[in-house]
Design a protein around this motif. Sequence first.
Motif, PDB file in Angstrom:
ATOM      1  N   LEU A   1       0.815  -1.222   0.000  1.00  0.00           N
ATOM      2  CA  LEU A   1       0.000   0.000   0.000  1.00  0.00           C
ATOM      3  C   LEU A   1       0.846   1.268   0.000  1.00  0.00           C
ATOM      4  O   LEU A   1       0.318   2.370  -0.118  1.00  0.00           O
ATOM      5  N   ASP A   2       2.164   1.101   0.149  1.00  0.00           N
ATOM      6  CA  ASP A   2       3.073   2.225   0.345  1.00  0.00           C
ATOM      7  C   ASP A   2       3.593   2.753  -0.990  1.00  0.00           C
ATOM      8  O   ASP A   2       4.192   2.004  -1.780  1.00  0.00           O
ATOM      9  N   CYS A   3       3.372   4.062  -1.248  1.00  0.00           N
ATOM     10  CA  CYS A   3       3.856   4.677  -2.485  1.00  0.00           C
ATOM     11  C   CYS A   3       5.381   4.717  -2.514  1.00  0.00           C
ATOM     12  O   CYS A   3       5.985   4.644  -3.578  1.00  0.00           O
ATOM     13  N   ALA A   4       5.998   4.813  -1.325  1.00  0.00           N
ATOM     14  CA  ALA A   4       7.459   4.855  -1.225  1.00  0.00           C
ATOM     15  C   ALA A   4       7.886   3.815  -0.190  1.00  0.00           C
ATOM     16  O   ALA A   4       8.218   4.145   0.945  1.00  0.00           O
ATOM     17  N   PRO A   5       7.869   2.528  -0.557  1.00  0.00           N
ATOM     18  CA  PRO A   5       8.092   1.447   0.407  1.00  0.00           C
ATOM     19  C   PRO A   5       9.472   1.409   1.039  1.00  0.00           C
ATOM     20  O   PRO A   5       9.665   0.719   2.043  1.00  0.00           O
ATOM     21  N   ASN A   6      10.421   2.176   0.504  1.00  0.00           N
ATOM     22  CA  ASN A   6      11.767   2.178   1.070  1.00  0.00           C
ATOM     23  C   ASN A   6      12.144   3.532   1.667  1.00  0.00           C
ATOM     24  O   ASN A   6      13.320   3.795   1.919  1.00  0.00           O
ATOM     25  N   ASN A   7      11.137   4.376   1.910  1.00  0.00           N
ATOM     26  CA  ASN A   7      11.385   5.697   2.479  1.00  0.00           C
ATOM     27  C   ASN A   7      10.450   5.897   3.662  1.00  0.00           C
ATOM     28  O   ASN A   7       9.255   6.126   3.506  1.00  0.00           O
TER      29      ASN A   7
END
Length: 321
Positions: free
Chosen positions: A277-283
């Motif tokens: 669900l995360d637009c920026a999964p590594n931030n």
Amino acid sequence: MIMLIGAIFLVSKNAKAAECSASTTCGSFCTQGDLTYGTVLGADGKCWLDRNLGATQVATSYNDSAAYGWIFQWGRGADGHQIPTSDTTTVKSSSDTPGHAYFITDSYIPPYDWRDPQNANLWQGVDGINNPCPAGFRLPTIEEWTTLVNSAGITDFTTAFNSSLKLTTAGYRDHYTGMYELLGYGEGYYWSSSDVRALYFNYNSAGMIQQFQATGFSVRCIADITNIDEDEDDDGVNDDVDNCPSITNPDQADNDNDGQGDVCDTDDDNDGVLDELDCAPNNAEVKILIGTKACQLWLDGVKGKGILTAPGMQKPFNENK
């Protein structure tokens, strides 16, 4: 590869297992003659057969008759006497191998043995003269039984069955009459290789006992060397240090340094938003949901925090048309 601690392994009827050997890995299946045995890691850290010697299945209850298996006189090989329907004889053997399949009763005459003269060195180790266990396996010593009982918390027949070994109450075969006694009535007896001693448990106790060589008890075999699969996912990193032991990840990437590898981490940046669900999964500083205007702007390179957190920006596009 398999390594499940304290689990029972069921084999498909169509699976073909290799013959048991010193290289059998704990958690795999192996064969001895027409019988297939699974292996299971006990609470003591040792590898055991998952069922009694001669049993066709793992016990489903403490009195599961299909899991009783064979009943051996102490020190005898698998010569047929261990079969539940074997006939009896009062003629004692003068050698380590009687040469027949009769259960030898002792007529209540000392030394209460099936062999005369006695031989107390028949079951010691994988190379024991009459070791009935599959290749690479042997009878446990009384010390090994004691360790298993203490480690597994075995105090009665219920806890014996609840252990990873699924021990049963097969009763025993009488040294004098050759009759089966207490079959399924809450008492279990398992031979050790040590000085005609055995594990015993009933409805309210468990411990070690001494018995006669002519008595018939169950046998559970232990691997002489425990071969445990130390790298379940075959990625070159042992399970004890692998941050994702069930999924191959040789690089051990861990974006959020939480000890869980990225390939099996559902929230790689540990920001409370699942990766899916995360637009920026590594931030971790960006908590924007996929499918929102803010996400599209972020992906387009608009980094302004005020813009991305403005009213309506976290709503799906189709709600902001």
